[in-house]
Design an enzyme around this catalytic site. Structure first.
Site, PDB file in Angstrom:
ATOM      1  N   CYS A  24       2.935   4.148  -6.464  1.00 41.33           N
ATOM      2  CA  CYS A  24       1.810   3.298  -6.053  1.00 41.33           C
ATOM      3  C   CYS A  24       0.794   4.083  -5.219  1.00 41.33           C
ATOM      4  O   CYS A  24       1.114   4.530  -4.116  1.00 41.33           O
ATOM      5  CB  CYS A  24       2.378   2.117  -5.264  1.00 41.33           C
ATOM      6  SG  CYS A  24       1.204   1.231  -4.260  1.00 41.33           S
ATOM      7  N   CYS A  27      -0.098   2.572  -1.800  1.00 41.47           N
ATOM      8  CA  CYS A  27       1.030   2.740  -0.870  1.00 41.47           C
ATOM      9  C   CYS A  27       0.935   4.089  -0.158  1.00 41.47           C
ATOM     10  O   CYS A  27       1.237   4.204   1.027  1.00 41.47           O
ATOM     11  CB  CYS A  27       2.359   2.650  -1.610  1.00 41.47           C
ATOM     12  SG  CYS A  27       2.629   1.065  -2.417  1.00 41.47           S
TER      13      CYS A  27
END
Length: 100
Positions: A24, A27
């Protein structure tokens, strides 16, 4: 991990859980922001990272549909959640709003 998670979220007055995934992009952007938040707030907050791919039971239990998702627990009770990236100052204000 389920019983460990209960122990973790009750291990401090305020525990911020970051549900993330290695793949991600957002993230990865959030990770250094969380480090700075921890540096600024110190013992006021405990920050825990949960990999959604490795901890699907917990992710399902909290209905994590997107990453990153942040959950804030106060004495083991979920008091706030939000998906996406927050700026450091915004996150600090939110956390401080739950401190006595």
């Amino acid at each position: 991990m389920q019983s460990n998670f209960k122990t973790v979220i009750t291990s401090g007055p305020l525990v911020l859980v970051d549900f993330y995934a290695d793949w991600c992009g957002p993230c990865k952007v959030l990770a250094p922001i969380l480090k700075e938040v921890k540096q600024d707030l110190g013992d006021m907050i405990k920050i825990v990272k949960i990999d959604v791919d490795k901890n699907q039971k917990i992710s399902n239990r909290y209905q994590i549909r997107g990453v990153p998702t942040l959950l804030l627990f106060q004495n083991g009770t979920l008091v706030w959640r939000q998906s996406g990236i927050l700026q450091k100052n915004d996150l600090i204000k939110i956390i401080q709003s739950y401190t006595p």
